[in-house]
Scaffold this motif. Sequence first.
Motif, PDB file in Angstrom:
ATOM      1  N   THR A  75       0.574  -0.949   0.434  1.00  0.00           N
ATOM      2  CA  THR A  75      -0.025   0.398  -0.011  1.00  0.00           C
ATOM      3  C   THR A  75       1.564   1.532   0.446  1.00  0.00           C
ATOM      4  O   THR A  75       0.411   2.564   0.231  1.00  0.00           O
ATOM      5  CB  THR A  75      -1.098   0.554   1.414  1.00  0.00           C
ATOM      6  N   ASN A  76       1.476   1.314  -0.215  1.00  0.00           N
ATOM      7  CA  ASN A  76       2.735   2.426  -0.012  1.00  0.00           C
ATOM      8  C   ASN A  76       3.445   1.791  -1.282  1.00  0.00           C
ATOM      9  O   ASN A  76       5.278   1.892  -0.890  1.00  0.00           O
ATOM     10  CB  ASN A  76       4.197   2.498   1.292  1.00  0.00           C
ATOM     11  N   ALA A 105      -2.873  -6.520  -1.756  1.00  0.00           N
ATOM     12  CA  ALA A 105      -3.247  -5.638  -0.986  1.00  0.00           C
ATOM     13  C   ALA A 105      -4.113  -4.497  -2.163  1.00  0.00           C
ATOM     14  O   ALA A 105      -5.179  -4.328  -2.277  1.00  0.00           O
ATOM     15  CB  ALA A 105      -2.978  -4.458  -0.393  1.00  0.00           C
ATOM     16  N   SER A 106      -3.233  -4.384  -3.477  1.00  0.00           N
ATOM     17  CA  SER A 106      -4.035  -3.766  -4.339  1.00  0.00           C
ATOM     18  C   SER A 106      -4.512  -4.129  -4.904  1.00  0.00           C
ATOM     19  O   SER A 106      -4.959  -3.585  -5.915  1.00  0.00           O
ATOM     20  CB  SER A 106      -2.218  -3.570  -5.257  1.00  0.00           C
ATOM     21  N   ASP A 107      -4.938  -5.673  -4.477  1.00  0.00           N
ATOM     22  CA  ASP A 107      -6.243  -5.820  -5.213  1.00  0.00           C
ATOM     23  C   ASP A 107      -7.293  -5.505  -4.814  1.00  0.00           C
ATOM     24  O   ASP A 107      -8.109  -5.562  -5.623  1.00  0.00           O
ATOM     25  CB  ASP A 107      -5.708  -7.642  -5.089  1.00  0.00           C
ATOM     26  N   TYR A 108      -7.169  -5.161  -4.381  1.00  0.00           N
ATOM     27  CA  TYR A 108      -8.438  -4.401  -3.217  1.00  0.00           C
ATOM     28  C   TYR A 108      -8.554  -3.217  -3.468  1.00  0.00           C
ATOM     29  O   TYR A 108      -9.247  -2.382  -2.780  1.00  0.00           O
ATOM     30  CB  TYR A 108      -8.558  -5.053  -1.633  1.00  0.00           C
ATOM     31  N   PHE A 109      -7.834  -2.405  -4.356  1.00  0.00           N
ATOM     32  CA  PHE A 109      -7.717  -0.626  -4.276  1.00  0.00           C
ATOM     33  C   PHE A 109      -9.147  -0.326  -4.603  1.00  0.00           C
ATOM     34  O   PHE A 109      -9.503   1.143  -4.565  1.00  0.00           O
ATOM     35  CB  PHE A 109      -6.773  -0.315  -5.290  1.00  0.00           C
ATOM     36  N   HIS A 203       5.579   8.049  -7.008  1.00  0.00           N
ATOM     37  CA  HIS A 203       5.862   6.527  -7.294  1.00  0.00           C
ATOM     38  C   HIS A 203       4.758   6.169  -8.017  1.00  0.00           C
ATOM     39  O   HIS A 203       4.083   5.593  -7.868  1.00  0.00           O
ATOM     40  CB  HIS A 203       6.995   6.739  -5.730  1.00  0.00           C
ATOM     41  N   PRO A 204       5.146   5.569  -9.129  1.00  0.00           N
ATOM     42  CA  PRO A 204       4.357   5.457  -9.768  1.00  0.00           C
ATOM     43  C   PRO A 204       4.341   3.892  -8.712  1.00  0.00           C
ATOM     44  O   PRO A 204       5.020   2.871  -7.791  1.00  0.00           O
ATOM     45  CB  PRO A 204       4.694   4.583 -10.944  1.00  0.00           C
ATOM     46  N   HIS A 205       2.778   2.711  -8.796  1.00  0.00           N
ATOM     47  CA  HIS A 205       2.957   1.010  -7.760  1.00  0.00           C
ATOM     48  C   HIS A 205       3.441   0.377  -9.382  1.00  0.00           C
ATOM     49  O   HIS A 205       3.311   0.438  -9.959  1.00  0.00           O
ATOM     50  CB  HIS A 205       1.580   1.286  -7.427  1.00  0.00           C
ATOM     51  N   LYS A 213      -3.662   7.711  -7.271  1.00  0.00           N
ATOM     52  CA  LYS A 213      -2.873   9.141  -6.739  1.00  0.00           C
ATOM     53  C   LYS A 213      -3.307   8.450  -4.864  1.00  0.00           C
ATOM     54  O   LYS A 213      -2.646   9.369  -4.979  1.00  0.00           O
ATOM     55  CB  LYS A 213      -3.139   9.909  -7.663  1.00  0.00           C
ATOM     56  N   VAL A 214      -4.266   7.679  -4.536  1.00  0.00           N
ATOM     57  CA  VAL A 214      -4.440   7.690  -3.189  1.00  0.00           C
ATOM     58  C   VAL A 214      -4.116   6.549  -2.988  1.00  0.00           C
ATOM     59  O   VAL A 214      -4.204   5.617  -3.329  1.00  0.00           O
ATOM     60  CB  VAL A 214      -6.099   8.174  -2.709  1.00  0.00           C
ATOM     61  N   TYR A 215      -4.232   6.254  -1.720  1.00  0.00           N
ATOM     62  CA  TYR A 215      -3.392   4.505  -1.117  1.00  0.00           C
ATOM     63  C   TYR A 215      -4.140   4.843   0.013  1.00  0.00           C
ATOM     64  O   TYR A 215      -3.471   5.381   1.110  1.00  0.00           O
ATOM     65  CB  TYR A 215      -2.105   5.114  -1.810  1.00  0.00           C
ATOM     66  N   PRO A 216      -4.747   3.236   0.268  1.00  0.00           N
ATOM     67  CA  PRO A 216      -4.777   3.211   2.130  1.00  0.00           C
ATOM     68  C   PRO A 216      -3.571   3.491   3.209  1.00  0.00           C
ATOM     69  O   PRO A 216      -2.852   2.443   2.973  1.00  0.00           O
ATOM     70  CB  PRO A 216      -6.010   1.654   1.610  1.00  0.00           C
TER      71      PRO A 216
END
Length: 560
Positions: A75-76, A105-109, A203-205, A213-216
């Motif tokens: 997530t970061n 976790a990014s599967d659930y963005f 930073h790109p993921h 552009k927003v991250y939990p």
Amino acid sequence: MEINETENGEKRSLNFIEQIVENDLKEGITGGRIQTRFPPEPNGYLHIGHAKAICMDFGIAERYNGICNLRFDDTNPAKEDVEYVDSIKEDIQWLGFKWANIYYASDYFQQLYDLAIQFIKEGKAYVDEQSSEEIAKQKGTPTTPGVESPYRNRPIEENLDLFIRMNKGEFPDGSMVLRAKIDMANSNMHFRDPIMYRIITSHPHHKTGTTWKVYPMYDFAHGQSDYFEGVTHSLCTLEFVVHRPLYDYYLDQFAGADYRPKQREFNRLNLTYTVMSKRKLLQLVKEGLVSGWDDPRMPTICGLRRRGYTPESIKAFIDKIGYTKYEALNDISLLESAAREDLKPRATRVCTILDPIKLIIDNYPEGKKEILTTDNNPDNPEAGVREIPFGREIYIERGDFREEADKNFYRLSPGGREVRLKSAYIIQATGCEKDANGNITTVHATYDPNTKSGTEGGNKKVKSTINWIDVDNSKEAELRLYDRLFVCENPSAEEGDFRDLLNPNSLTVVPQARVETFVANAKPGDKFQFLKTGYFNTDKDSTPEHPIFNLTVSLKESKK
Ligand code: ATP
Ligand code: MG
């Protein structure tokens, strides 16, 4: 007390997490289902502390016919990288565990973003335009309530509009965050309007690129991910105890009544004479204070592997220290003794000479070679024996000869005592040769042909036995001797810069040792006991032309 079997078949009582799981199964809370996850953040290599969590997460699933998934907590994007993803997979497999699925976790963005929108619409979240310093200042202390943000009571439409635009990239990093609207006076600091989302555009993921552009934040992602996947027991370390109410709070806002993942916490592994924080380990790597993540002095899984630890020794150590509800600092000598126990029956015994000097047996026929035999491993009868050539010229340790010696010196000295060459004959020194500087270059001796080991004359008792290698059966090798990485027991607890506490003598290179030819030809990962010195692992960079061996652990615990 209920009993369980460990790796090596020993009985031990259930740990407290196993008791919780058995109880939950008995009460039918999870419908008989057990599911865990191991959730590393791919921002560094795994260390032995992670191995403790891995043994717990995968161990519980194995023991109770459940499944354990590997979930990357990515997530970061500012700190994460695929290099770390790959190394984490490799290390888990090497430890001998199999995940059922790999998730991110990014599967659930998208799901998490939708949930955040729902929170905003229900008046449970707001966009705060204050700086992070400002927000931190308003947090209060455990005994004094925090101060409410001036943005706390923004209209819902405004929050919605701003959050959507935050994710379109209209605002710079750090300019605003989405916060949960809970309770700025709550005695649990984590309830004081925790941050749910931040903007990261710099930073790109590694998986989703620039889509988001927003991250939990961790707290807004972890419990939800557990729930989406069907995790029954979310096992983590004690620092998350204070997060648990928030974990439950977020779930209560949207999850159905059918099921809830349960977070349960056990103590972290902390080891003496090392550091375990990924941030600090990364610093050692980046600044070249170690040779890399797999430097054999590092507490990383890949470092321990290169050092010569086996998965079994790491698991035996973790079994021994166990799981509790209290933080502790474990003695690194426990890990070292687990290595000794594990390597004792595995490691082939060989003579090596660290500081070689040539010895000529003057009464041994020139050109003659005998083939002697020696046990590969007296602690493991299945290891068998091997043949070693013996001839007129051999290498011995320089320290095993003294030109002048008193009666307390039991090894070689001209006109002195009889000494046994291991698995061979008894010899007696007669003299030595020196170079122009007075350094001894060659030792001369005679042997007694009636004292060959394995024959009747081999039973003759002498005070000392020394290592040797036939000159023609020897090759030069580099030995890397390791000591503890830090000079003090708990570098993380000391004031000042932890790097000032590095042990300047943590690596000693022996550039021109002598090993048997077959040892020089060993494959990376092959393990030996170098008699009288320690257990050694063939380094990954070792070649027959330039053999390299890493000291895993000395034969006995040092007394310092
Ligand atoms: P760091 O703070 O050094 O970055 P971390 O705890 O954030 O480490 P994660 O990748 O988030 O590292 O950890 C993944 C899992 O491993 C978590 O469940 C965490 O509790 C567990 N873990 C991390 N360090 C230890 C440790 N020293 N002992 C036991 N478990 C650990
Ligand atoms: Mg973490």
